[in-house]
Design a protein around this motif. Sequence first.
Motif, short mmCIF file in Angstrom:
data_model
loop_
_atom_site.label_atom_id
_atom_site.label_comp_id
_atom_site.label_asym_id
_atom_site.label_seq_id
_atom_site.Cartn_x
_atom_site.Cartn_y
_atom_site.Cartn_z
N PRO A 16 7.19 3.22 5.80
CA PRO A 16 7.70 2.92 7.15
C PRO A 16 7.39 1.52 7.64
N HIS A 17 7.42 0.53 6.76
CA HIS A 17 7.09 -0.84 7.17
C HIS A 17 7.97 -1.32 8.31
N VAL B 68 0.85 -1.19 0.00
CA VAL B 68 0.00 0.00 0.00
C VAL B 68 0.89 1.25 0.00
N ASP B 69 1.96 1.22 0.82
CA ASP B 69 2.87 2.36 0.87
C ASP B 69 3.56 2.58 -0.48
N VAL C 42 6.09 12.06 5.97
CA VAL C 42 5.08 11.62 6.92
C VAL C 42 4.78 10.16 6.69
N GLY C 43 4.43 9.46 7.74
CA GLY C 43 4.15 8.02 7.64
C GLY C 43 2.75 7.73 8.12
N THR D 170 2.40 7.27 -6.34
CA THR D 170 1.41 8.24 -6.82
C THR D 170 1.50 9.55 -6.04
N ARG D 171 2.58 9.69 -5.26
CA ARG D 171 2.83 10.93 -4.49
C ARG D 171 1.76 11.20 -3.44
N LEU D 172 1.03 10.16 -3.03
CA LEU D 172 0.06 10.34 -1.94
C LEU D 172 0.74 10.19 -0.59
#
Lengths: 397, 195
Positions: free
Chosen positions: A289-290, A275-276, A314-315, A282-284
């Motif tokens: 930070p898995h 997901v990260d 940010v995570g 997509t720059r979202l």
Amino acid sequence: MRALTWHGKHDVRMETVPDPEIINPRDAVIRITSTAICGSDLHIYDSFIPTMKPGDILGHEFMGEVVDVGRSSTLQKGQRVVVPFVIACGSCFHCGQQQFSACDNSNPADKADISEIAYGYPASGLFGYSHMTGGYAGGQAEYVRVPFSDIGPIVVPDGLEDEKVLFLSDILPTGWMAAENCEITPGDTVAVWGCGPVGLFAIQSAMIMGAHRVIAIDHYPRRLELARAMGAEVINFQDVKVREALMEMTGGIGPDACIDAVGMESHGFTLDNNVDKLKTATRLGTDRPHVFREVLMACRKGGRVSIPGVYGGVGDKIPIGAMMQKGLQIRTGQTHVQRYLQPLLEMIGEGKIDTTFLISHRMALEDAPAGYKMFKEEQNETTKVVLKPDWAAGAAA
Amino acid sequence: MTTENQASRSDAPLTAQVDQHDLAKETADILGWDDAAVFGRSVTVNKPRHEVYAFWRDFQNFPSFMENVRSVTIADSGLSHWIVEAPGGQTVEWDSVLTEDAPGDLIAWSSVEGADIKNVGRIEFKDAAPGRGTVVTATIAYDPPGGRLGILLAKLFQNEPKLQARRDLRRFKQFMETGEVATARTHLDNGERGQ
Ligand SMILES: NC(=O)c1ccc[n+]([C@@H]2O[C@H](COP(=O)([O-])OP(=O)(O)OC[C@H]3O[C@@H](n4cnc5c(N)ncnc54)[C@H](O)[C@@H]3O)[C@@H](O)[C@H]2O)c1
Ligand SMILES: [Zn+2]
Ligand SMILES: [Zn+2]
């Protein structure tokens, strides 16, 4: 002079650029004899670091010979020095506290706005690491301008060859500080995520500091092998569930201290990491930070978490409840390199610390673009690349 | 006789207020201007108070850390003459008079009649916690001119007077603490202006 410059994602080039000059009284100019590619450079290579400009000279792990000095420098021409990647003034409040990577004065005033907005405070200056940290030209080049040269560089004895001392510039003190931040006491088990140069030096340091056991986590067999050679037990995260494995290996307690030596570009195909990946692509989102999540979940109650791995933005979905409910202590930061130079140089001199085991490739600076590609794509075999400005293109060892 | 309102008031300076409108209006009223742009910011300098004050008291030092100020000269009259660089090789100028001077504590100045841009400045010096140097609080206000000058000024301050003042204060701290102004330049004849 010749220098390695950044032009975009996976696009670094050797270019001819003007030689640097003395600008400020405390400056020195160094002729570089050895320089390395760092895991942090890969974050730039992969375009994870904002505020890069095409043509920026990379490199923050370097050493060489002093060839020019400003009138307030304490160095002398001809001295051999290793230069910390953190630029620090030595006279602000933070430098006085030995928090060199929090130096107030090393980031030029017009570059400090970005980090003041992103982090609430201006970051300090770093070599070759984007305009957010000063826009300083880096050391993957023939020459480099070194500001505050009376504070940072450490003079090394001629008897110690480059490869024994080069890593004082970054990864050796980084591994050391990562272990120091674990406040290791006898009987402690320390788990280290990532067996790159930082993780491996953290393992070595934790051993020296008296850890009872070190458990190393990665997926590259060759890197895990190096960890094992230093006395660590290993976990390959492709084969086993990391938290379960750690719980079983520690009798249901969990590691007393955990080190995240991976940072923002975690590998692996877990749900959260995928997901990260989508979000950063997509720059979202900015970071993956898995490992940080896994560390917070795996660490024992009241344990210590140390994060040398670099994060930039940010995570999402950080298990903040686990952090609070277990009463974890968290320590992190860019390394206060200057603090550790003298003691680590002594340990190298006494043969207590070995740094050369790490180097898998030595090549000409001229071939640096190929070095980046290897360090990125063949991580299993490529543990550390050292570049030599005075070698002819194509030469390798 | 503290009213409930006063009791619940923050101890922060006016420049940190959510609504900056009051501050601009109050300042303009006091100075008799039509409007005022006001900027305030504190910086801690790791040097003793008398040293920090003395450096600031010599207006001729300003160009060493104020990026756009080309020169400040002191006339026999005691007025200081400012020449400030503007985009396109142009300059704006004014004379200032020292309006307050309490050694070690406070310096204030104001532009006099005929200034290209009416402006006032006030610098306060306070001891930080023991051993931690001096807190310098700068408050700068100017009367935003209209017309051609207004446009020039907007460019001069990079559309953000706060930005320029903030950077100047950072350079001031750098110069006081390290003896130089940090720069990433690698050549004497390129890039941004050095000191
Ligand atoms: N704090 C500092 O001052 C400082 C200084 C230098 C480097 N760093 C940072 O330290 C980190 C490591 O640097 P490096 O040079 O060793 O980098 P590297 O890229 O060579 O090593 C990272 C290692 O982490 C492993 N890894 C990836 N995902 C993992 C996962 N899910 N679980 C366990 N291991 C995983 C990779 O396989 C790789 O071996 C980077 O983020 C780098 O930017 C920080
Ligand atoms: Zn590095
Ligand atoms: Zn400093």
